[in-house]
Design a protein around this motif. Structure first.
Motif, PDB file in Angstrom:
ATOM      1  N   ARG A  43      39.361  42.926  46.238  1.00  0.00           N
ATOM      2  CA  ARG A  43      39.856  43.388  44.935  1.00  0.00           C
ATOM      3  C   ARG A  43      39.356  44.781  44.581  1.00  0.00           C
ATOM      4  O   ARG A  43      39.865  45.402  43.645  1.00  0.00           O
ATOM      5  CB  ARG A  43      39.449  42.405  43.839  1.00  0.00           C
ATOM      6  N   GLY A  86      39.176  48.441  44.202  1.00  0.00           N
ATOM      7  CA  GLY A  86      40.165  49.506  44.294  1.00  0.00           C
ATOM      8  C   GLY A  86      41.597  49.064  44.122  1.00  0.00           C
ATOM      9  O   GLY A  86      42.522  49.875  44.231  1.00  0.00           O
ATOM     10  N   VAL A  87      41.829  47.759  43.845  1.00  0.00           N
ATOM     11  CA  VAL A  87      43.190  47.254  43.656  1.00  0.00           C
ATOM     12  C   VAL A  87      43.578  47.400  42.192  1.00  0.00           C
ATOM     13  O   VAL A  87      42.791  47.074  41.293  1.00  0.00           O
ATOM     14  CB  VAL A  87      43.272  45.775  44.107  1.00  0.00           C
ATOM     15  N   THR A  88      44.775  47.878  41.935  1.00  0.00           N
ATOM     16  CA  THR A  88      45.202  48.107  40.552  1.00  0.00           C
ATOM     17  C   THR A  88      45.788  46.850  39.917  1.00  0.00           C
ATOM     18  O   THR A  88      45.532  46.567  38.746  1.00  0.00           O
ATOM     19  CB  THR A  88      46.241  49.238  40.505  1.00  0.00           C
ATOM     20  N   ALA A  89      46.579  46.082  40.660  1.00  0.00           N
ATOM     21  CA  ALA A  89      47.147  44.841  40.129  1.00  0.00           C
ATOM     22  C   ALA A  89      46.230  43.673  40.479  1.00  0.00           C
ATOM     23  O   ALA A  89      45.551  43.693  41.506  1.00  0.00           O
ATOM     24  CB  ALA A  89      48.540  44.618  40.713  1.00  0.00           C
TER      25      ALA A  89
END
Length: 707
Positions: free
Chosen positions: A206, A208-211
């Motif tokens: 997760r 660096g993940v935007t969604a």
């Protein structure tokens, strides 16, 4: 001592979430009660006893007064039969709303039992979903079990199976993804360990993940489903509200997570680049086959596409040289072209003479700054100057980038600030100089080219002639059908799918020594053809010709009763499918029992093969292997010459075929040819011969270019 730490786990209804705090209390005995206190934190002081979960004792805490990411000073108090203990810790408020998509996956060319295991789990557990990766390789399963086609298509339509790979596939469903990212094998000894492993992967993925979505492919793509994947789906959903961990498909992750679908990889090989430059029909069949084929066959296919593409892009003028660059950036490298006959020439660009090497019929020069995915045309100008190799002195050669010194004791080194592997060169040696580079000749030849910063093969392609616009009508840029036929129905035992695909197929199933089932399948559009049985002498059948008319993706089967010969031994029964541009066959090896089984006859063996094949530069010789059969029927065979990469320009073709007669012999010929410019070298090769599902390999054959 007790310890407490916050997690990203949440329980309770979505409108009143509670964050899970993990507690460890090694000395506690009996029922364990706990609570957490701190600014804006609430947990029941007199709740029921805690039950250990996958992460130890888990205590639900109300953190609704703080935003995600807030760090709150907190104290945990644990009470048990051994007394009361407390500890201070920092509670990091978690972020609810995340979903982990567990993706089961199986490769299209996985063992049949593995594919079936994924289908079976999807039937028995409605939660299970899986992806079929490399779906373009599914045809063996698709053809062998046509009765499973409707099941797989139903699961796809229900959104429980997704195909991943090439758009050219037998399923007829366009994939969303061309590749599936790597995941986790998820090896664990317990459900709790498996859940902790998935949770750790979630925390890592997760970042660096935007969604709020992450995807985790689980298990091996060549084995049955991971044993924990559905257990995690059910157990986790019963324990936690967030993050959700569910069996899922890749498209669920990309669509729900609004994640951009990664673009399909582009073939940037010289063959593909030059084919696109022609503007003619792209040689899709040849390059798709090359991506899957044996490296030698891939080399031959790409070489043919390069040759045909450059022939379409270049005129046949003898005294021009066009240099083509397939790279995405300008390139400076060495180029060699071969003249029809020896001629004394030098190379010019815009009227300026360039350093040139003329070695027999080969002209070599340095092409500078050839445009990216473009070309530059040079002129060959006759003169009376000697542009050949000139004998030098000493045991050292050099270029603008490297120095090579010969030492009979150390056998040495190339230098220019970086270590290079020393060439396998043994003396006595001689050194030679030219306008474009220097070479050392000993047991082999090693050349250093001026202004070339590498020691590998050139990236540029030189063609005699001038650049031109390809003619509107030209031959295909690559082969479109198999070079060796008939094609074995169960081709996957020996090779990838035949060139151009196999739009229909035939299979023989042995039901008993005297009863077979013949299955004809369509893997493309509607197909009409004929299945013919080829029987050994002395055999008869209830039928020998079966007309078939199949809808797209359809299949038909028919049983055939056989009356065998009385002659003991192996008897091949072949089913041949006619109606395609080439024949496809399957073969069943049936046995009439021997009354003297102490000395059974071999079905297929190598009667003779050479131990050494030797040629001199400019000469050629056959590599002849003779196969023999003890079977009482003809056998189609295919033979492949397997040799090191450096020998491929000297040997060919890669594959030959023929019909091995009943109890007879068949010569299979390859050619070993050394061009006039060849230097002494040796290789070890073998010939691998396949007849149906039988495979035989010759003893090693020594190939040598003599000095």
């Amino acid at each position: 001592m007790i310890a407490a730490e916050s997690t990203e786990l949440f329980v309770g209804p979505r409108t009143a979430l509670l964050q899970v705090v993990r507690l460890t209390s090694p000395t506690s005995a009996g029922p364990v009660h706990a609570h957490v206190s701190g600014p804006g934190l609430h947990s029941p002081r007199h709740g029921g006893s805690l039950v250990p979960g996958p992460f130890g004792y888990e205590l639900a805490v109300d953190v609704s007064e703080h935003p995600p990411g807030a760090v709150v000073p907190a104290q945990a108090v644990v009470r048990s039969a051994t007394g009361e203990e407390s500890c201070a810790f920092s509670l990091v408020v978690g972020s609810p709303g995340w979903t982990v998509h567990l993706v089961g996956h199986v490769a299209g060319d996985a063992p049949f039992a593995a594919v079936r295991a994924h289908l079976d789990l999807a039937l028995t557990d409605l939660a299970y979903r899986f992806a079929v990766t490399s779906v373009e390789l599914l045809q063996p399963y698709w053809d062998t079990f046509p009765q499973h086609r409707s099941l797989l298509l139903r699961l796809i339509s229900e959104g429980r199976v997704e195909v991943v790979g090439s758009e050219s596939n037998v399923v007829g469903v366009p994939p969303t993804l061309s590749l599936l990212p790597p995941g986790s094998l998820l090896t664990a000894s317990s459900l709790g360990e498996a859940e902790r492993s998935v949770y750790a992967s979630f925390l890592e993925l997760r970042a660096g993940v935007t969604a709020p979505h992450v995807m985790l492919p689980v298990g091996s793509d060549r084995e049955a489903p991971n044993p924990w994947v559905t257990a995690i789906h059910h157990d986790w959903s019963a324990r936690y509200t967030w993050p959700r961990i569910i069996c899922s498909l890749p498209r669920d992750y990309y669509v729900r997570g609004s994640v951009p679908v990664p673009p399909a990889p582009v073939d940037d090989s010289p063959a593909a680049v030059f084919a696109r430059l022609t503007g003619l029909a792209f040689p899709q069949a040849a390059l798709e086959r090359a991506a899957l084929a044996h490296p030698r066959e891939a080399f031959d296919l790409r070489s043919e596409v390069v040759s045909r593409s450059l022939a379409a892009l270049t005129s046949t003028a003898d005294f021009s040289v066009t240099v083509w660059n397939p790279l995405p950036s300008p390139c400076t490298d060495i180029v060699s072209v071969h003249l029809p006959s020896a001629s004394n020439v030098h190379v010019e660009l815009d009227g300026v003479a360039l350093p040139t090497l003329v070695d027999g019929v080969t002209v070599t020069f340095l092409a500078r700054d050839v445009p990216a995915r473009g070309c530059c045309t040079y002129e060959l100008v006759e003169d009376d100057v000697d542009h050949g190799w000139k004998r030098g002195f000493g045991t050292e050669i050099a270029s603008t980038h490297y120095v090579l010194s010969y030492d009979p004791i150390a056998s040495l080194s190339a230098v220019d600030g970086s270590a290079q592997e020393a060439p396998h060169l043994f003396g006595p040696v001689s050194v030679w100089h030219s306008e474009v580079g220097e070479k050392m000749v000993g047991s082999t030849t090693f050349t250093l080219w001026n202004d070339v910063a590498h020691l590998g093969p050139s990236s540029l392609f030189g063609v005699l002639g001038a650049a031109r616009k390809p003619p509107p009508v030209a031959e295909p840029l690559g082969p479109v059908s198999p070079a060796v036929t008939p094609v074995f129905a169960r081709y996957w035992l020996h090779e990838p799918a035949p060139l151009g695909g196999l739009p229909a197929n035939v299979h023989l199933e042995v039901l008993s020594p005297t009863r077979l089932r013949v299955v004809a399948v369509s893997d493309g559009p509607a197909f009409s053809g004929v299945v013919r049985l080829v029987l050994p002498d002395g055999w008869s059948a209830s039928w020998d010709t079966l007309p078939v008319s199949l809808p797209a993706g359809g299949h038909v089967s028919a049983e055939v009763q056989l009356v065998p010969s009385l002659v003991p031994g192996c008897h091949p029964v072949r089913a041949t499918l006619e109606g395609l541009p080439f024949e496809v066959y399957d073969v069943a090896l049936l046995t009439v029992p021997e009354w003297d089984a102490d000395d059974p006859v071999e079905v297929l063996w190598t009667a003779s093969s050479p131990s050494v094949v030797s040629v001199r530069p400019g000469e050629s010789s056959l590599i002849r292997v003779i196969m023999a059969s003890g079977a009482h029927g003809d056998l189609p065979v295919q033979a492949r010459l397997l040799s090191p990469r450096s020998s491929w320009d000297f040997t060919g073709p890669f594959c030959v075929g023929g019909l091995l007669p009943a109890q007879g012999r068949l010569p299979l010929d390859f050619t070993f040819a050394a061009p006039p410019r060849a230097t002494p070298c040796t290789w070890s090769a073998v010939v691998r011969v396949a007849a149906g599902d039988l495979v035989r390999t010759t003893a090693p054959i020594r190939l040598e270019v003599a000095g």
